[in-house]
Design an enzyme around this catalytic site. Structure first.
Site, PDB file in Angstrom:
ATOM      1  N   LEU A   1       0.881  -1.165   0.000  1.00 31.61           N
ATOM      2  CA  LEU A   1       0.000   0.000   0.000  1.00 31.61           C
ATOM      3  C   LEU A   1       0.913   1.208   0.000  1.00 31.61           C
ATOM      4  O   LEU A   1       1.925   1.223   0.718  1.00 31.61           O
ATOM      5  CB  LEU A   1      -0.899   0.014   1.237  1.00 31.61           C
ATOM      6  CG  LEU A   1      -1.956  -1.091   1.340  1.00 31.61           C
ATOM      7  CD1 LEU A   1      -2.664  -1.018   2.701  1.00 31.61           C
ATOM      8  CD2 LEU A   1      -2.970  -0.990   0.217  1.00 31.61           C
ATOM      9  N   ASP A   2       0.576   2.225  -0.777  1.00 27.60           N
ATOM     10  CA  ASP A   2       1.467   3.374  -0.808  1.00 27.60           C
ATOM     11  C   ASP A   2       1.416   4.137   0.515  1.00 27.60           C
ATOM     12  O   ASP A   2       0.579   3.886   1.376  1.00 27.60           O
ATOM     13  CB  ASP A   2       1.205   4.274  -2.022  1.00 27.60           C
ATOM     14  CG  ASP A   2      -0.161   4.939  -1.996  1.00 27.60           C
ATOM     15  OD1 ASP A   2      -0.585   5.407  -0.929  1.00 27.60           O
ATOM     16  OD2 ASP A   2      -0.812   5.007  -3.057  1.00 27.60           O
ATOM     17  N   TYR A   3       2.337   5.060   0.663  1.00 28.66           N
ATOM     18  CA  TYR A   3       2.566   5.767   1.935  1.00 28.66           C
ATOM     19  C   TYR A   3       1.297   6.409   2.486  1.00 28.66           C
ATOM     20  O   TYR A   3       1.047   6.392   3.694  1.00 28.66           O
ATOM     21  CB  TYR A   3       3.645   6.827   1.705  1.00 28.66           C
ATOM     22  CG  TYR A   3       4.125   7.537   2.934  1.00 28.66           C
ATOM     23  CD1 TYR A   3       4.936   6.892   3.866  1.00 28.66           C
ATOM     24  CD2 TYR A   3       3.796   8.873   3.154  1.00 28.66           C
ATOM     25  CE1 TYR A   3       5.390   7.558   4.991  1.00 28.66           C
ATOM     26  CE2 TYR A   3       4.255   9.547   4.277  1.00 28.66           C
ATOM     27  CZ  TYR A   3       5.052   8.881   5.192  1.00 28.66           C
ATOM     28  OH  TYR A   3       5.500   9.544   6.309  1.00 28.66           O
ATOM     29  N   ASP A   4       0.469   6.956   1.607  1.00 26.25           N
ATOM     30  CA  ASP A   4      -0.726   7.688   2.039  1.00 26.25           C
ATOM     31  C   ASP A   4      -1.999   6.836   2.042  1.00 26.25           C
ATOM     32  O   ASP A   4      -3.091   7.368   2.261  1.00 26.25           O
ATOM     33  CB  ASP A   4      -0.936   8.910   1.139  1.00 26.25           C
ATOM     34  CG  ASP A   4       0.144   9.956   1.345  1.00 26.25           C
ATOM     35  OD1 ASP A   4       0.563  10.147   2.503  1.00 26.25           O
ATOM     36  OD2 ASP A   4       0.584  10.569   0.354  1.00 26.25           O
ATOM     37  N   THR A   5      -1.858   5.544   1.786  1.00 29.95           N
ATOM     38  CA  THR A   5      -3.010   4.639   1.792  1.00 29.95           C
ATOM     39  C   THR A   5      -2.989   3.804   3.063  1.00 29.95           C
ATOM     40  O   THR A   5      -1.923   3.395   3.534  1.00 29.95           O
ATOM     41  CB  THR A   5      -2.993   3.724   0.562  1.00 29.95           C
ATOM     42  OG1 THR A   5      -3.024   4.521  -0.619  1.00 29.95           O
ATOM     43  CG2 THR A   5      -4.191   2.785   0.555  1.00 29.95           C
TER      44      THR A   5
END
Length: 235
Positions: free
Chosen positions: A101-105
């Site tokens: 999952l990306d950093y902001d997810t």
């Protein structure tokens, strides 16, 4: 045993990532650079090192689900010095995440040291569904939903289709359920960017039949036998 399978089963990374490490010359067998992806080794006798560390098969397998908070990277170490999901987990086992999952997810992510299991869940051919809750600014038109469902076109290439369900609109934000089964890099964010929508919150709530449930942000627990069997039984 094939070298990439040995590395994956040892918790180094997914099998595809292990193939990359071999290609990059970062894996040694008995002191020599591994030269072939399909190289066979004797896991009981041969000495294997990867990135300077001796690799051994785990004594037991671990299967964890974690509610990843926003603001954490899905890497063991981050070149930018950001917090990582491994700081949330108390274990002596070397684990890797199944997908990222990306950093902001935020939301559901699975971690394991079982390479075969990871490959079965992550490989595109098994079409394992991932469900997300998406909150965007403003309203969304039915025509825009149709584009998302059909697959948006980005730089001349059509992205995979998605199941998109409208959940609610409170006068300021729209909430949607989005289900995909391929998981390209930043796929959800790119989909909404393509139709000019700004995502305020992106959260994964389900992988296959495994649901996030009431797991609090930053908390984790072992997969139940039922959850594990549902994933292992993917056809």
């Amino acid at each position: 045993m094939r070298l990439n399978k040995f590395l994956s089963n040892s918790g180094i990374a997914s099998r595809r990532k292990c193939d990359e490490l071999i290609k990059e010359g970062k894996v040694f067998v008995n002191g020599k650079v591994a030269s072939e992806l399909g190289m066979q080794i004797n896991e009981k006798k041969d000495k294997v090192t990867a990135m300077g560390k001796v690799v051994k098969l785990p004594s037991s397998f671990v299967y964890i689900k974690l509610n990843k908070p926003k603001g954490y990277a899905c890497t063991a170490s981050d070149e930018k010095g950001r917090k990582t999901i491994y700081q949330l987990i108390d274990t002596t086992e070397r684990l890797f995440s199944i997908g990222r999952l990306d950093y902001d997810t935020e939301g559901l992510i699975l971690l394991t040291n079982d390479g075969d299991f990871a490959n079965r869940v992550a490989h595109p051919k098994f079409l394992v569904e991932k469900e997300y809750r998406v909150t965007i600014e403003g309203e969304i038109k039915e025509s825009e939903l149709a584009v998302l469902r059909r697959g948006v076109v980005i730089e001349g290439t059509r992205m995979p289709s998605a199941r998109v369900e409208f959940l609610s609109f409170d006068g300021k934000f729209t909430k949607l359920s989005v289900v995909i089964d391929e998981g390209q890099n930043r796929q959800i964010r790119r989909m909404f960017e393509a139709i000019g929508k700004t995502i305020k919150l992106l959260k994964r709530v389900r992988i296959g039949q495994v649901k996030l449930g009431g797991l609090k942000r930053g908390d984790y627990k072992d997969l139940t036998e039922e959850e594990l069997n549902n994933l292992v039984g993917i056809k």
